[in-house]
Write a protein that holds these residues in place. Structure first.
Motif, short mmCIF file in Angstrom:
data_model
loop_
_atom_site.label_atom_id
_atom_site.label_comp_id
_atom_site.label_asym_id
_atom_site.label_seq_id
_atom_site.Cartn_x
_atom_site.Cartn_y
_atom_site.Cartn_z
N UNK A 1 7.88 8.05 2.85
CA UNK A 1 7.97 6.72 2.23
C UNK A 1 8.79 5.74 3.07
N UNK A 2 9.94 6.22 3.55
CA UNK A 2 10.86 5.32 4.25
C UNK A 2 10.36 4.99 5.66
N UNK A 3 9.24 5.61 6.07
CA UNK A 3 8.66 5.35 7.40
C UNK A 3 7.38 4.55 7.31
N UNK B 1 5.30 -1.21 3.40
CA UNK B 1 6.20 -1.34 2.24
C UNK B 1 6.14 -2.72 1.63
N UNK B 2 6.01 -3.73 2.50
CA UNK B 2 6.03 -5.10 1.99
C UNK B 2 4.79 -5.43 1.18
N UNK B 3 3.70 -4.67 1.46
CA UNK B 3 2.45 -4.99 0.76
C UNK B 3 2.35 -4.29 -0.60
N UNK B 4 3.22 -3.34 -0.84
CA UNK B 4 3.11 -2.54 -2.06
C UNK B 4 4.33 -2.77 -2.93
N UNK B 5 4.18 -2.45 -4.21
CA UNK B 5 5.39 -2.47 -5.02
C UNK B 5 6.23 -1.25 -4.64
N UNK B 6 7.50 -1.29 -5.05
CA UNK B 6 8.46 -0.31 -4.57
C UNK B 6 8.02 1.12 -4.90
N UNK B 7 8.15 2.02 -3.90
CA UNK B 7 7.76 3.41 -4.12
C UNK B 7 9.00 4.27 -4.29
N UNK B 8 8.88 5.24 -5.14
CA UNK B 8 9.97 6.20 -5.28
C UNK B 8 10.08 7.00 -3.99
N UNK B 9 11.27 7.43 -3.67
CA UNK B 9 11.50 8.20 -2.45
C UNK B 9 11.57 9.68 -2.82
N UNK B 10 10.80 10.52 -2.12
CA UNK B 10 10.84 11.95 -2.39
C UNK B 10 11.81 12.66 -1.45
N UNK B 11 11.80 13.97 -1.52
CA UNK B 11 12.75 14.72 -0.70
C UNK B 11 12.11 15.15 0.62
N UNK C 1 12.52 -2.93 -0.24
CA UNK C 1 11.48 -1.98 0.14
C UNK C 1 10.24 -2.11 -0.70
N UNK D 1 13.37 3.69 9.85
CA UNK D 1 12.73 2.41 10.23
C UNK D 1 12.39 1.52 9.04
N UNK D 2 12.80 1.93 7.86
CA UNK D 2 12.29 1.34 6.61
C UNK D 2 12.34 -0.19 6.57
#
Lengths: 300, 404, 180
Positions: free
Chosen positions: C70-72, C76-86, A296, A37-38
């Motif tokens: 992270x991807x859920x 996201x728009x309110x924060x700076x970009x986050x690294x994606x974990x596993x 993102x 849903x990102x």
């Protein structure tokens, strides 16, 4: 990061981060529900001034798997074909609220121009003979998956370097990531300004960890870049005999579409050393990572 | 310094009907541009004879030579007379039309050069500028033919087969940017050929917008051998380099293209030592839609009239004698404009411009008089400002404003 | 004056984890069908510790997975970009299982909402429960935890900082902030 216009925009840390994120995206692609849903509610426009079904589909799949709304804006049969300027098109996209524009264009630098005229992110999906940064990223991803690393590898990029946006982006990115790149081809097609080069494929092969073959268009022949397809293949084509001169671990890459029998023989293209199918698969994951990187988060 | 004028001519003190006190300003003979695109007839949306004349007067010019690549092309007596008449009507600078060498600039057969020479426009300079007269036999004939009326061919030196699709200087930057290169040799090979042709037929030859170090060297050798060749350099080739293309902003697209720093240095040296005779603007106005687009689709060319003198001061320093020669006396001589380029002394036509050498100004594209805005100097702070300009004693620019 | 108050110190954290492990065993008939899903970052070692304790107490080996949400996220728009974990599914997957989500701090509930979305894309568990080391209140969504190590009343301006030996070299929970 606001735009991805050139592989030169990426430092080693950012490029590595994209490859790492792409690996997470690849895991998603392996499961039953491939959607995330990102990027829900965000609009990605595919603005294609050249026919490139492969690249467009790859970007479309990437955007859709991240739940973005995708609008395909093909230059054929549209207002663009009727002579609308890129600037006017940019304003249209702006009015539609495009958060990102993925642009493929026959003129070098068109994405740079577009970036001046839209508020959203611009992602270069290939501009003229300039660059194709996501192709370089997926090539880097493929190399890393196969070889376990990029730093320290010897990479030969073979063929029509002069007209290749893939070559330009790969030279920049792979060098940033620590590989040693050698450009190989006839002097008419290898500009010495781009980096290390050689006119002798057979001298380069025994040292190469990665051999990346570029598409050579037959039209170049009529422009006297080389005398004939036969002579080109004999001097710079990758066939079984040449592959046997490569180290056992070395891989063969090709960005597609291939001219089988010209720069690469079917035997080589379909061999286990070939990564050609993986490159296509990895394309979606890498493009998901790029869209996530651009969209993102908040831009400071 | 005081300049005494009567009936448009500079006279001795006491004979004047009017007097100009230069105050602290520098008086230069009215500048002469051998290479101006006024776009009329055909592209009046980009520039007209009137708007171009205004830009010229504001730049300190009293005469400009209007290039032939209009639509229709200035390849007949009718078109050159039309441009000449429009210039007279504007009345701000003398507009001297240049005639095309070949019909329609197509490089196939000679235009009626004699008819243009004999017309009211009295054409003496002929050029296919924008296109090279590349056929060696046709070039030879043109050089020979204009000897009858002491004309000169101004060659746009560009071997067309070496510049097919060319977008910028061929070198490190073109390789990086993926833009088709315009190699220096495409200019140099034509110049080398043409100086030999000029020597062979005993004709005069003028080379437009010289842009490479190699060209300077060839012209230097030709002059040393006594060949009657003259050459011009543009302000932008004296200042700007090919790295600017990195933005892909076509405001930096020009033909011949911006070259390397080494070329710029050789051009400056050539201009100082007289190998290059003159500065000519190659003022090339373009409508917004021809520049606000992709680099490859943009038309080549830059504005130059209003910034030329400032660039010259920036490049040459306040060497007024040198500037007067390179921007007035020498171009008037090449174009055979007897009423221009004369030293400011009794007997000379009262064509001059007064310059504030201490002033500095910021280039604002929309503040220029030209109808187009494609200046590569936007935002730059340049030295020297034209305050007043006089054409035959009539003021065309007063306090930095054009009078009509 | 800024302050940092230690709420749980070294030994306390492990005692709280032990208690949660017991509660899970109690409420799930000896952890039958249970899989643990640790939410990155500090939920991951917590889930592993719970599995270790359950193994020690009951001799039952519980599958452990990790969930990166992270991807859920909806912010996201309110924060700076986050690294994606596993994200790693536990061995055997989650379909039909009793999934216990594990996180360090329960606050607004938005992380858990994102985690529930992520889980539904991974499969279809029979039951989803939630275990947290600390519940600090201030929920913004109708979400509650099934297993709570410690309730810590906080002011909105305060921060709860959890440190775990696996990541931070020490076990500790601190309350940081400036008094109103």
């Amino acid at each position: 990061m606001k735009h991805l216009l050139s592989a030169a925009d990426l430092d080693a840390a950012t490029a590595t981060e994209i490859l790492d994120i792409a690996a997470s995206m690849a895991a998603v692609s392996g499961r039953e529900i491939k959607k995330l849903p990102t990027l829900r509610g965000r609009t990605v426009v595919n603005l294609f001034y050249e026919d490139s079904t492969r690249t467009r589909i790859s970007f479309e799949a990437a955007a859709k798997r991240l739940s973005a709304d995708v609008i395909n804006f093909s230059a054929k049969g549209s207002s663009v074909a009727k002579g609308e300027s890129l600037k006017d098109t940019a304003w249209t996209l702006q009015a539609m609220g495009a958060d990102a524009v993925v642009i493929r264009h026959p003129a070098s630098g068109a994405p740079h121009r577009l970036a001046n005229w839209v508020e959203g992110s611009v992602l270069n999906a290939g501009d003229g003979t300039h660059e194709h940064p996501t192709q370089a990223l997926l090539d880097a991803y493929t190399i890393r998956s196969r070889m376990g690393k990029i730093d320290g590898l010897q990479v030969a990029i073979v063929g029509d370097v002069l007209h290749s946006r893939v070559a330009r982006s790969n030279v920049l990115l792979l060098t940033t990531l620590g590989a040693k790149v050698t450009l190989v081809g006839p002097p008419t097609l290898v500009p010495s300004e781009l980096g290390e080069y050689s006119y002798d494929l057979d001298a380069v092969l025994p040292e190469a960890d990665v051999v990346m073959m570029l598409r050579v268009q037959r039209e170049r022949m009529t422009d006297s870049y080389f005398p004939s397809a036969r002579e080109y293949s004999r001097r710079y084509g990758l066939d079984g005999a040449r592959v046997r001169r490569m180290p056992d671990h070395a891989i063969v890459m090709h960005p597609g579409p291939m001219n089988r029998g010209m720069e690469i023989t079917p035997e080589v293209a379909d061999s286990p050393r070939s990564t050609i199918v993986e490159q296509v698969t990895n394309g979606v994951s890498v493009r998901m990572a790029c869209l996530y990187l651009l969209l993102g988060g908040k831009h400071s | 310094m005081k300049i005494y004028i009567r009936d448009g001519v500079i006279v001795e003190k006491g004979q004047e009907d009017r007097l100009v006190d230069t105050g602290g300003l520098v008086a230069l003979p009215g500048l002469v541009d051998l290479h101006t695109h006024l776009r009329e007839p055909g592209r009046e949306d980009a520039e007209t004879v009137l708007s171009g004349s205004r830009a010229a007067a504001l730049g300190g010019f009293t005469a400009v030579c209007a290039m032939a690549n209009t639509s229709p092309v200035a390849d007949t007596a009718g078109v050159v007379e039309q441009v000449y008449r429009l210039g007279q009507e504007a009345g701000l600078v003398d507009v001297q039309p240049i005639g095309a060498v070949t019909v329609g600039l197509a490089g196939e057969r000679l235009a009626e050069l004699g008819a243009m020479a004999d017309s009211r426009a009295r054409v003496r300079v002929f050029s296919d500028d924008g296109h090279c007269v590349h056929d060696p036999r046709l070039m030879r004939r043109a050089l020979e033919y204009v000897k009858a009326f002491d004309g000169v061919i101004a060659q746009h030196a560009e071997e067309p087969r070496l510049t097919e699709g060319a977008q910028m200087h061929e070198g490190t930057e073109s390789a990086r940017l993926g833009l088709t290169g315009w190699p220096a040799v495409a200019e140099e090979s034509i110049i080398a050929r043409d100086v030999l042709l000029a020597a062979h037929v005993g004709a005069r030859l003028h080379i437009c917008h010289v842009s490479t170090a190699g060209s300077v060297e060839i012209i230097r050798q030709a002059k040393a051998r006594g060949i009657r060749v003259t050459a011009e350099v543009t302000p932008h080739h004296l200042l700007l380099t090919h790295e600017l293309a990195g933005s892909y902003d076509p405001v930096y697209k020009v033909n011949p293209p911006l070259r390397t720093e080494r070329d710029v240095n050789a051009l400056r040296e050539g201009l100082r030592d007289g190998t290059i005779d003159i500065i000519a603007t190659d003022h090339a106005p373009h409508a917004a839609e021809d520049k606000e687009c992709e680099w490859a689709y943009a038309r080549p060319g830059m504005l130059g009239l209003e910034t030329a003198l400032s660039i010259a001061i920036h490049v040459l320093g306040q060497d007024w004698e040198l500037i007067a020669d390179r921007m007035s006396a020498a171009p008037a001589r090449i174009a055979q404009l007897a009423n221009h380029g004369q030293p400011l002394r009794p007997g000379s036509p009262a064509n001059f411009t007064l310059v504030d050498p201490a002033a500095r100004w910021t280039v604002e594209p929309h503040g220029l008089a030209s109808l187009s805005h494609n200046t590569p100097y936007a935002g730059m702070v340049l030295p020297g400002r034209v305050v007043h300009t006089y054409l035959r004693g009539e003021q065309t620019v007063a306090d930095g404003k054009v009078t009509k | 004056m800024a302050y940092a108050k230690t709420v749980l110190s070294n030994g306390d954290v492990q005692r709280v984890v032990d208690r949660i492990a017991h509660q899970i065993l109690e409420k799930t008939q000896g952890a039958q069908d249970v899989v643990l899903l640790g939410i990155a970052t500090r939920g991951v070692p917590l889930a592993q510790r719970l599995a270790d304790r359950i193994l020690a107490f009951e001799g039952r080996s519980i599958p452990v997975g990790t969930l990166d949400i992270t991807l859920y996220r909806d912010d996201l728009r309110q924060q700076s970009m986050r690294a994606v974990g596993r994200t790693e599914e536990p061995p055997g997957g989650i379909d039909g299982r009793r999934v216990v989500l594990v996180d360090d701090v329960l606050f607004s509930g938005r992380t858990i909402r994102a985690a529930l979305d992520a889980i539904s894309d991974l499969g279809r568990p029979a039951v989803v429960q939630l275990a947290v080391l600390v519940d600090r209140g201030h929920r913004q969504l109708p979400i509650r935890a099934d297993y709570v190590g410690k309730n810590i009343p906080t002011a909105l301006s305060e921060k709860v900082r959890v440190k775990l030996a696996e990541i931070d070299g020490v076990d500790e929970v601190q309350l940081e902030g400036a008094p109103a």
